[in-house]
Structure formats: structure tokens, C-alpha cells
Design an enzyme around this catalytic site. Structure first.
Site, PDB file in Angstrom:
ATOM      1  N   HIS A   1     -10.614 -42.508-107.703  1.00 35.92           N
ATOM      2  CA  HIS A   1     -10.530 -41.008-106.202  1.00 35.92           C
ATOM      3  C   HIS A   1     -11.929 -40.353-106.607  1.00 35.92           C
ATOM      4  O   HIS A   1     -12.842 -40.810-107.541  1.00 35.92           O
ATOM      5  CB  HIS A   1      -9.556 -40.968-107.382  1.00 35.92           C
TER       6      HIS A   1
ATOM      7  N   SER B   1      -4.724 -43.124-104.829  1.00 36.08           N
ATOM      8  CA  SER B   1      -5.445 -44.174-104.942  1.00 36.08           C
ATOM      9  C   SER B   1      -6.695 -45.404-104.097  1.00 36.08           C
ATOM     10  O   SER B   1      -5.112 -46.408-103.308  1.00 36.08           O
ATOM     11  CB  SER B   1      -4.764 -45.281-106.060  1.00 36.08           C
TER      12      SER B   1
ATOM     13  N   HIS C   1      -3.613 -36.102-111.620  1.00 36.82           N
ATOM     14  CA  HIS C   1      -1.924 -36.910-112.000  1.00 36.82           C
ATOM     15  C   HIS C   1      -1.820 -35.503-113.278  1.00 36.82           C
ATOM     16  O   HIS C   1      -2.555 -36.001-113.778  1.00 36.82           O
ATOM     17  CB  HIS C   1      -2.605 -37.883-112.050  1.00 36.82           C
TER      18      HIS C   1
ATOM     19  N   HIS D   1      -4.836 -51.391-112.677  1.00 40.34           N
ATOM     20  CA  HIS D   1      -5.600 -50.377-112.424  1.00 40.34           C
ATOM     21  C   HIS D   1      -6.334 -50.942-111.095  1.00 40.34           C
ATOM     22  O   HIS D   1      -6.664 -50.997-109.554  1.00 40.34           O
ATOM     23  CB  HIS D   1      -5.957 -49.424-112.696  1.00 40.34           C
TER      24      HIS D   1
ATOM     25  N   ALA E   1      -0.162 -44.454-103.770  1.00 37.41           N
ATOM     26  CA  ALA E   1      -0.469 -46.116-104.568  1.00 37.41           C
ATOM     27  C   ALA E   1       1.461 -46.025-105.209  1.00 37.41           C
ATOM     28  O   ALA E   1       1.587 -45.634-105.999  1.00 37.41           O
ATOM     29  CB  ALA E   1      -1.363 -46.993-104.892  1.00 37.41           C
TER      30      ALA E   1
ATOM     31  N   MET F   1       2.482 -42.716-110.449  1.00 31.57           N
ATOM     32  CA  MET F   1       2.365 -42.054-111.099  1.00 31.57           C
ATOM     33  C   MET F   1       2.067 -40.650-109.857  1.00 31.57           C
ATOM     34  O   MET F   1       1.558 -39.877-110.691  1.00 31.57           O
ATOM     35  CB  MET F   1       1.864 -42.329-111.781  1.00 31.57           C
ATOM     36  N   SER F   2       2.874 -40.217-109.023  1.00 31.57           N
ATOM     37  CA  SER F   2       1.790 -38.880-108.739  1.00 31.57           C
ATOM     38  C   SER F   2       2.839 -38.174-107.273  1.00 31.57           C
ATOM     39  O   SER F   2       3.789 -38.603-107.248  1.00 31.57           O
ATOM     40  CB  SER F   2       0.217 -39.051-107.685  1.00 31.57           C
TER      41      SER F   2
ATOM     42  N   TYR G   1      -0.427 -37.590-115.959  1.00 35.15           N
ATOM     43  CA  TYR G   1      -1.947 -38.208-116.939  1.00 35.15           C
ATOM     44  C   TYR G   1      -2.313 -37.681-117.559  1.00 35.15           C
ATOM     45  O   TYR G   1      -3.116 -38.341-118.134  1.00 35.15           O
ATOM     46  CB  TYR G   1      -1.177 -39.886-116.838  1.00 35.15           C
ATOM     47  N   GLU G   2      -3.739 -37.389-116.903  1.00 33.55           N
ATOM     48  CA  GLU G   2      -4.728 -36.714-117.165  1.00 33.55           C
ATOM     49  C   GLU G   2      -5.369 -36.041-117.888  1.00 33.55           C
ATOM     50  O   GLU G   2      -5.827 -36.205-118.464  1.00 33.55           O
ATOM     51  CB  GLU G   2      -5.597 -36.601-115.409  1.00 33.55           C
TER      52      GLU G   2
ATOM     53  N   ASN H   1       1.760 -53.701-105.403  1.00 36.48           N
ATOM     54  CA  ASN H   1       1.715 -54.597-106.659  1.00 36.48           C
ATOM     55  C   ASN H   1       3.547 -54.618-106.050  1.00 36.48           C
ATOM     56  O   ASN H   1       4.611 -54.062-105.579  1.00 36.48           O
ATOM     57  CB  ASN H   1       1.559 -54.805-107.544  1.00 36.48           C
TER      58      ASN H   1
END
Ligand code: HPA
Length: 266
Positions: free
Chosen positions: A56, A26, A78, A239, A108, A203-204, A80-81, A227
Site C-alpha cells: 500500500h 492491496s 485498516h 500477504h 483484495a 479486511m477492509s 487491524y493496523e 485467492n
């Protein structure tokens, strides 16, 4: 399928073997701008992801980056997609088929270490797969029992550290926890992840490194902290914020890669 894909890519990009693949996370896509070579939209490559995450892009870039022939995955899919942990399987099989022996993933993340604040970088020394998912589930051969003891190649990690030192950019090492997303974690989850020995969460990357090892690639990964993780600062986690903050770390990472690649020993 990968054989046909590899031929198609070679027709466009030439036959010279690729040395290393890079996956850009990201807000990190600008690293691909420095490559001199061909850009192939994923939409022309069956089996490649159709990433719908803003921030992306979705193209394979093959060419010369600081004197090294690279394949850049500018955009990943990802879990989650679409709920597929093996979403990057074909791209990584193709990468190995193009001759690459190594993979450098970027991502990230949210940090729970006060000495790795937003804008800083962290080399992954290891990971915790907190999702319970695995991209190799359903793989029939015994090669599915991948040894993950040194999943993050110690020698490449040392070379990244040395390159960072040369640039004067501070880089730490630590453990990345994979949480599936797409919702961010709760403060209680972050306290748990910290207690269990991880340093950042994202998340990746974890399924990609499992697949990378499966295909015999030496793997390394660098996390760009965007963050402090949930509950650790007053900053709003979103995001939008990830996309806004990533370029700070990405600029540092670009400098490290500029020093790393010309002297990279694989
Ligand atoms: N959690 C999970 N993934 C992330 C975060 C986070 O706080 N920041 C950027 N990616």
C-alpha cells in the site's frame, strides 16, 4: 480540521470540484499512475492514515483520470493496523468537502465461489459486517443512524457492469464479508461465512462504505479476488500471495475504469 485540510488540498490541487473518490486496495496502487495531477503524501495531511502495510502506498492523488476529476486514496488504513474502525473518517469527510458525490472502493479478497476464481472481479452488491465494529460508534448526532439498505448504489453498479461488458471482461456481483484480520480466516470460518450468504471475504471497505454513506456519498466497490479462501484450495494463503496476485485483477479493473469514467453519470 477537515476545513483546514480541504483548503490546504485546494491550494495544491486547485478549486475545481472532484467528482468521485477512489480507494485503492492491496496491490492496486498502479491505477493511480494514470492520473494527471498532484500527489500529496498523507504525511502532509493531518488526520490521514499512516498506513504501514506493504503493498500500500500512502498518498492522495488529485487530478484528471480519463476526463474525470478524481481524488485517489492510494493506500488506506485498516482496522487491524491500529484498532480504529474510523481510520478513514477524515479522508472521506475531506472527499465530500472537495465536492465528490461518489466513492468507488476497491479491495483484495478471498473467494468462496468457484465461479469467481483468483484474478476475477466482483462488484459488491451488499456486505456483511462480521466484525461487530462500526466507525460511527461514538458519533453523537442522529445522523449516525445511517440507512444501509442500498449502501452499494444500484445505478453505479449497473454502470460498472455495462462498462465491464463493453470491455469484454467478466464481472460477477456478490456479497463481501468483513473480517477484521490481520490473521486470515480459518476453513471453519469460511464455511460459516458461505453458509451465511456471503461470497468473498476481506479486511477492509465495509467501514469506509458506512462512513461514505454517513457523508452522503453514493458508494460502490469492486473486489479483486486474489485467492480461494482458506480450506478451498491447496494454494498457500499469504500477504505475499495477495500482493503478487492483485495486479492480474487490477489490470482488468483499470480497463473497466477507463471505459466507466468518461461515461459515468452521477
Ligand atoms: N481473506 C481475507 N482478506 C483477504 C483474503 C482472504 O482470503 N485475500 C485477500 N484479502
Amino acid at each position: 480540521m477537515p476545513k483546514e485540510l480541504i483548503e490546504k488540498i485546494r491550494e495544491k490541487a486547485g478549486d475545481a470540484p472532484v467528482s468521485i473518490g477512489l480507494i485503492l486496495g492491496s496491490g492496486l496502487g498502479r491505477l493511480a499512475n494514470d492520473v494527471e495531477g498532484v500527489r500529496i503524501p498523507y504525511s502532509e495531511l493531518p488526520g490521514f492514515p499512516h498506513s504501514g502495510v506493504s503493498g500500500h502506498s500512502a498518498e492522495l492523488v488529485i487530478g484528471d483520470l480519463h476526463g474525470v476529476r478524481v481524488a485517489i486514496f492510494s493506500g488506506r488504513e485498516h482496522y487491524y493496523e491500529n484498532g480504529r474502525a474510523d481510520a478513514m473518517r477524515i479522508p472521506l469527510e475531506v472527499l465530500a468537502g472537495l465536492g465528490a458525490t461518489a466513492l468507488l472502493a476497491t479491495n483484495a479478497s478471498g473467494s468462496f465461489r468457484s465461479d469467481i476464481p483468483p484474478g476475477d472481479l466482483m462488484i459488491l452488491s451488499d456486505h456483511i459486517n462480521f466484525s461487530g465494529l462500526n466507525p460511527l460508534i461514538g458519533e453523537a448526532s442522529d445522523s449516525r443512524f445511517v440507512n444501509m439498505t442500498e449502501a452499494y448504489d444500484p445505478d453505479i453498479r449497473m454502470q460498472i457492469e455495462a462498462a465491464a461488458k463493453e470491455t469484454g471482461i467478466d464481472i460477477k456481483s456478490g456479497v463481501y464479508a468483513w473480517y477484521s484480520g490481520p490473521s486470515f480466516e480459518t476453513p471453519a470460518e469460511i464455511r460459516m461465512l458461505k453458509m451465511l450468504g456471503s461470497d468473498v471475504v476481506g479486511m477492509s471497505t465495509v467501514p469506509e462504505v458506512i462512513l461514505g454513506r454517513f457523508f452522503g456519498l453514493r458508494c460502490a466497490a469492486v473486489s479483486v479476488v486474489t485467492n480461494m479462501a482458506a480450506g478451498l484450495s491447496d494454494e498457500n494463503i499469504s500477504h505475499e500471495h495477495t500482493k503478487e496476485s492483485a495486479p492480474i485483477g487490477a489490470a482488468k479493473l483499470a480497463k473497466i475504469i477507463e471505459v466507466l469514467l468518461p461515461q459515468l453519470k452521477l
